[in-house]
Write an enzyme that holds these catalytic residues in place. Sequence first.
Site, PDB file in Angstrom:
ATOM      1  N   GLY A  69      -4.338 -10.168   1.902  1.00 22.05           N
ATOM      2  CA  GLY A  69      -4.351  -9.060   1.289  1.00 22.05           C
ATOM      3  C   GLY A  69      -3.754  -8.463   0.129  1.00 22.05           C
ATOM      4  O   GLY A  69      -2.344  -8.197   0.870  1.00 22.05           O
ATOM      5  N   ASN A  70      -3.971  -7.490  -1.453  1.00 24.85           N
ATOM      6  CA  ASN A  70      -3.323  -6.744  -1.564  1.00 24.85           C
ATOM      7  C   ASN A  70      -3.975  -5.566  -1.635  1.00 24.85           C
ATOM      8  O   ASN A  70      -5.252  -5.914  -1.862  1.00 24.85           O
ATOM      9  CB  ASN A  70      -2.279  -6.873  -2.638  1.00 24.85           C
ATOM     10  CG  ASN A  70      -3.047  -7.553  -3.727  1.00 24.85           C
ATOM     11  OD1 ASN A  70      -3.648  -6.672  -4.325  1.00 24.85           O
ATOM     12  ND2 ASN A  70      -3.595  -8.800  -3.580  1.00 24.85           N
TER      13      ASN A  70
END
Length: 224
Positions: A33-34
């Site tokens: 993810g980010n």
Amino acid sequence: ARATAPAGDLAGRRIVVTAGGTREPLDPVRFLGNRSSGRQGVAIADAARARGAEVTLIAANLEVDEPAGCDVRHVSSAEELRAAVRAAAPGADVVVMAAAVADYRPAAVSEQKLKKDDSGDGLTLELVRNPDILAELGHEPHEGTVLVGFAAETEPDDERLLEVARAKREAKGCDLLVVNRVGWSEGFGTPDNAVMMIGASGEVVTRVNGDKLSVAHGILDMVV
Ligand code: CTP
Ligand code: CA
């Protein structure tokens, strides 16, 4: 910029906004993810609704509350976000790609939770490219739709930042590109933002800073 809406200047318009950050699954319990919270995209959705637009918010793993009065479609991965955008974009007056879309995803998604392997002390993951949703839209005919992209860059030098932004707008084929500087502490998850917008011939059309709702209105001013 201001946090109050010019009443109704988007009345009768349909706007699609993507917000948040995609998660690319590795197995049933893990993902890549980010750090995007979705705050700026949600502020744009909120601001557009306040200005009278009919808003579809494509929400990828938001860490902020959903805005009221929007048609919210929940997605998680880049592939899901792409499908939702492709369903909502036809006929829209504006598409804003504020989501942080993963450039790569794991080449294989395990049906079972992955177990660690004691035969070595490292792990190499194989990743494959995700489709570039903005570039796809930008390279299709999109007359009647204002296409807005975002670029979050870590480039410290202003001139270099602009060069990178101009090249990116060109590559994506979007009508407007919102550029902001990010770092370990800047940009992601913070209440305030400072952005520049690049127009179709590479010129800086506006600079806006302030809380994310004021920035959202500044962006929409240019879209209008
Ligand atoms: N974007 C997209 N699909 C992707 C990646 C990005 O639609 N697979 C969109 C983002 O929502 C954003 C814009 O493209 O509006 C720019 O994203 P960015 O990550 O800055 O651009 P990239 O072309 O992926 O360049 P970089 O190699 O710098 O990450
Ligand atoms: Ca990227």
